[in-house]
Write a protein that holds these residues in place. Structure first.
Motif, PDB file in Angstrom:
ATOM      1  N   LYS A  26       0.824  -1.211   0.000  1.00 43.11           N
ATOM      2  CA  LYS A  26       0.000   0.000   0.000  1.00 43.11           C
ATOM      3  C   LYS A  26       0.861   1.264   0.000  1.00 43.11           C
ATOM      4  O   LYS A  26       0.556   2.247  -0.691  1.00 43.11           O
ATOM      5  N   LYS A  27       1.946   1.236   0.767  1.00 39.53           N
ATOM      6  CA  LYS A  27       2.776   2.432   0.940  1.00 39.53           C
ATOM      7  C   LYS A  27       3.839   2.593  -0.137  1.00 39.53           C
ATOM      8  O   LYS A  27       4.459   3.661  -0.227  1.00 39.53           O
ATOM      9  N   HIS A  28       4.072   1.560  -0.929  1.00 44.93           N
ATOM     10  CA  HIS A  28       5.192   1.575  -1.872  1.00 44.93           C
ATOM     11  C   HIS A  28       5.207   2.809  -2.783  1.00 44.93           C
ATOM     12  O   HIS A  28       6.254   3.475  -2.912  1.00 44.93           O
ATOM     13  N   PRO A  29       4.096   3.167  -3.434  1.00 46.18           N
ATOM     14  CA  PRO A  29       4.147   4.353  -4.300  1.00 46.18           C
ATOM     15  C   PRO A  29       4.516   5.619  -3.533  1.00 46.18           C
ATOM     16  O   PRO A  29       5.287   6.456  -4.033  1.00 46.18           O
ATOM     17  N   LEU A  30       3.962   5.786  -2.330  1.00 45.62           N
ATOM     18  CA  LEU A  30       4.272   6.971  -1.531  1.00 45.62           C
ATOM     19  C   LEU A  30       5.724   6.957  -1.059  1.00 45.62           C
ATOM     20  O   LEU A  30       6.384   7.999  -0.999  1.00 45.62           O
ATOM     21  N   LEU A  31       6.228   5.771  -0.718  1.00 43.44           N
ATOM     22  CA  LEU A  31       7.628   5.662  -0.298  1.00 43.44           C
ATOM     23  C   LEU A  31       8.571   5.996  -1.449  1.00 43.44           C
ATOM     24  O   LEU A  31       9.603   6.642  -1.251  1.00 43.44           O
ATOM     25  N   ARG A  32       8.217   5.558  -2.629  1.00 43.31           N
ATOM     26  CA  ARG A  32       9.052   5.842  -3.794  1.00 43.31           C
ATOM     27  C   ARG A  32       9.122   7.349  -4.042  1.00 43.31           C
ATOM     28  O   ARG A  32      10.172   7.890  -4.415  1.00 43.31           O
ATOM     29  N   GLU A  33       8.012   8.031  -3.818  1.00 40.64           N
ATOM     30  CA  GLU A  33       7.979   9.483  -4.020  1.00 40.64           C
ATOM     31  C   GLU A  33       8.620  10.240  -2.859  1.00 40.64           C
ATOM     32  O   GLU A  33       9.153  11.341  -3.045  1.00 40.64           O
ATOM     33  N   ASN A  34       8.561   9.640  -1.660  1.00 42.74           N
ATOM     34  CA  ASN A  34       9.049  10.331  -0.460  1.00 42.74           C
ATOM     35  C   ASN A  34       9.879   9.376   0.398  1.00 42.74           C
ATOM     36  O   ASN A  34       9.484   8.987   1.500  1.00 42.74           O
ATOM     37  N   PRO A  35      11.054   8.971  -0.091  1.00 35.94           N
ATOM     38  CA  PRO A  35      11.884   8.050   0.684  1.00 35.94           C
ATOM     39  C   PRO A  35      12.392   8.701   1.960  1.00 35.94           C
ATOM     40  O   PRO A  35      12.396   9.939   2.094  1.00 35.94           O
ATOM     41  N   ALA A  36      12.810   7.874   2.897  1.00 40.95           N
ATOM     42  CA  ALA A  36      13.328   8.392   4.164  1.00 40.95           C
ATOM     43  C   ALA A  36      14.533   9.294   3.914  1.00 40.95           C
ATOM     44  O   ALA A  36      15.376   9.014   3.063  1.00 40.95           O
ATOM     45  N   SER A  37      14.611  10.371   4.682  1.00 40.20           N
ATOM     46  CA  SER A  37      15.717  11.312   4.518  1.00 40.20           C
ATOM     47  C   SER A  37      16.764  11.184   5.614  1.00 40.20           C
ATOM     48  O   SER A  37      17.828  11.792   5.523  1.00 40.20           O
ATOM     49  N   HIS A  38      16.481  10.404   6.649  1.00 43.08           N
ATOM     50  CA  HIS A  38      17.479  10.149   7.692  1.00 43.08           C
ATOM     51  C   HIS A  38      17.093   8.861   8.427  1.00 43.08           C
ATOM     52  O   HIS A  38      15.962   8.369   8.278  1.00 43.08           O
ATOM     53  N   PRO A  39      17.989   8.288   9.216  1.00 43.53           N
ATOM     54  CA  PRO A  39      17.768   6.946   9.775  1.00 43.53           C
ATOM     55  C   PRO A  39      16.533   6.803  10.650  1.00 43.53           C
ATOM     56  O   PRO A  39      15.936   5.732  10.706  1.00 43.53           O
ATOM     57  N   GLN A  40      16.123   7.871  11.346  1.00 40.25           N
ATOM     58  CA  GLN A  40      14.941   7.804  12.220  1.00 40.25           C
ATOM     59  C   GLN A  40      13.766   8.603  11.668  1.00 40.25           C
ATOM     60  O   GLN A  40      12.928   9.088  12.422  1.00 40.25           O
ATOM     61  N   ASP A  41      13.692   8.724  10.374  1.00 44.86           N
ATOM     62  CA  ASP A  41      12.609   9.490   9.765  1.00 44.86           C
ATOM     63  C   ASP A  41      11.250   8.839  10.063  1.00 44.86           C
ATOM     64  O   ASP A  41      11.152   7.618  10.225  1.00 44.86           O
ATOM     65  N   TYR A  42      10.219   9.674  10.152  1.00 45.19           N
ATOM     66  CA  TYR A  42       8.853   9.175  10.293  1.00 45.19           C
ATOM     67  C   TYR A  42       7.890  10.269   9.837  1.00 45.19           C
ATOM     68  O   TYR A  42       8.285  11.430   9.663  1.00 45.19           O
ATOM     69  N   MET A  43       6.646   9.910   9.637  1.00 37.76           N
ATOM     70  CA  MET A  43       5.655  10.836   9.109  1.00 37.76           C
ATOM     71  C   MET A  43       5.543  12.093   9.978  1.00 37.76           C
ATOM     72  O   MET A  43       5.390  12.007  11.197  1.00 37.76           O
ATOM     73  N   ASN A  44       5.655  13.237   9.330  1.00 41.18           N
ATOM     74  CA  ASN A  44       5.507  14.551   9.973  1.00 41.18           C
ATOM     75  C   ASN A  44       6.613  14.880  10.970  1.00 41.18           C
ATOM     76  O   ASN A  44       6.461  15.799  11.787  1.00 41.18           O
TER      77      ASN A  44
END
Length: 239
Positions: A174-192
């Protein structure tokens, strides 16, 4: 092709193998290196340490990770890997945190039973995954029936791990398309999360979404087939 440390994986439970992951490409801190040493020395079991380079090599040969894996934060990569390895291979998993515990009694307990897995009793109601609703309130009241997320042992390919990997895979699908567009930017990244530039992160995974929110309700559902043994690592001062 199977010579690259995969045959021991196939018998991880019987070989009393504990997996530990470091999914970042940067070196571990001195505290983490020291913690890994305590796992090897004190667990008195076989420890398989898989860093980012070894994971990449295994992916080419013997493991088939979800395509969304590459876009996850380092923390969520570890969350995914412990689920994948417990389902595929079984055996133990631990965070890279200091331990003083011999794990053999926990392996003994699981191997002598028909239980799905064994872990340390969850520490408090505050540590229950924030899944909201009645199930969260019920788990908080009965948090001692849960096991924590930092160290455990599981049989491979059970009804428990099948549901665990299925729910995890469905979430990543479910999250794959959104992850591809918005990959993690640091090791402890999370929504918002607030990034260093002051902007809120668009990374689409909540902090506990990939592990605790799936794992705790599943443990609660199967609590009669989950054993409790004191293999809790040190949970403070591990960075």
């Amino acid at each position: 092709m199977t010579s690259y440390a995969i045959l021991p994986f196939r018998r991880a439970l019987e070989a009393r193998t504990i997996f530990a992951f470091w999914t970042e490409h940067n070196p571990m801190s001195a505290n983490r290196v020291r913690a890994l040493g305590t796992i090897s020395a004190n667990s008195r079991c076989n420890v398989e340490f898989l860093d980012a380079n070894r994971i990449a090599l295994l992916r080419k040969r013997v493991i088939d990770l979800h395509p969304a894996y590459d876009y996850l934060s380092a923390t969520h990569k570890s969350d995914y890997l412990r689920c994948y390895f417990m389902h595929q291979f079984g055996g133990g998993y631990t965070d890279i945190k200091e331990t003083t515990k011999d794990w053999n009694f926990a392996f003994d307990a699981l191997l002598a039973s028909d239980a799905f897995g064994v872990g340390y009793t969850e520490i408090s109601a505050e540590d229950v995954a924030p899944v909201s609703g009645t199930i969260e309130r019920t788990m908080k009241r009965d948090y001692r029936s849960l096991i924590g997320n930092c160290a455990y042992i599981f049989r491979p390919d059970t009804l428990f791990t099948q549901e665990w990997i299925s729910l995890t895979t469905s979430l990543l699908d479910k999250k794959h398309p959104l992850l591809r567009e918005n990959p993690a930017s640091h090791p402890q990244d999370y929504m918002n999360a607030r990034l260093s530039n002051g902007v809120l992160s668009r990374y689409p995974m909540r902090w506990t979404e990939l592990l605790g929110n799936i794992f705790h309700p599943l443990v609660f559902k199967n609590k009669k087939k989950i054993l409790h043994c004191d293999i809790q690592p040190e949970l403070l001062d591990y960075h």
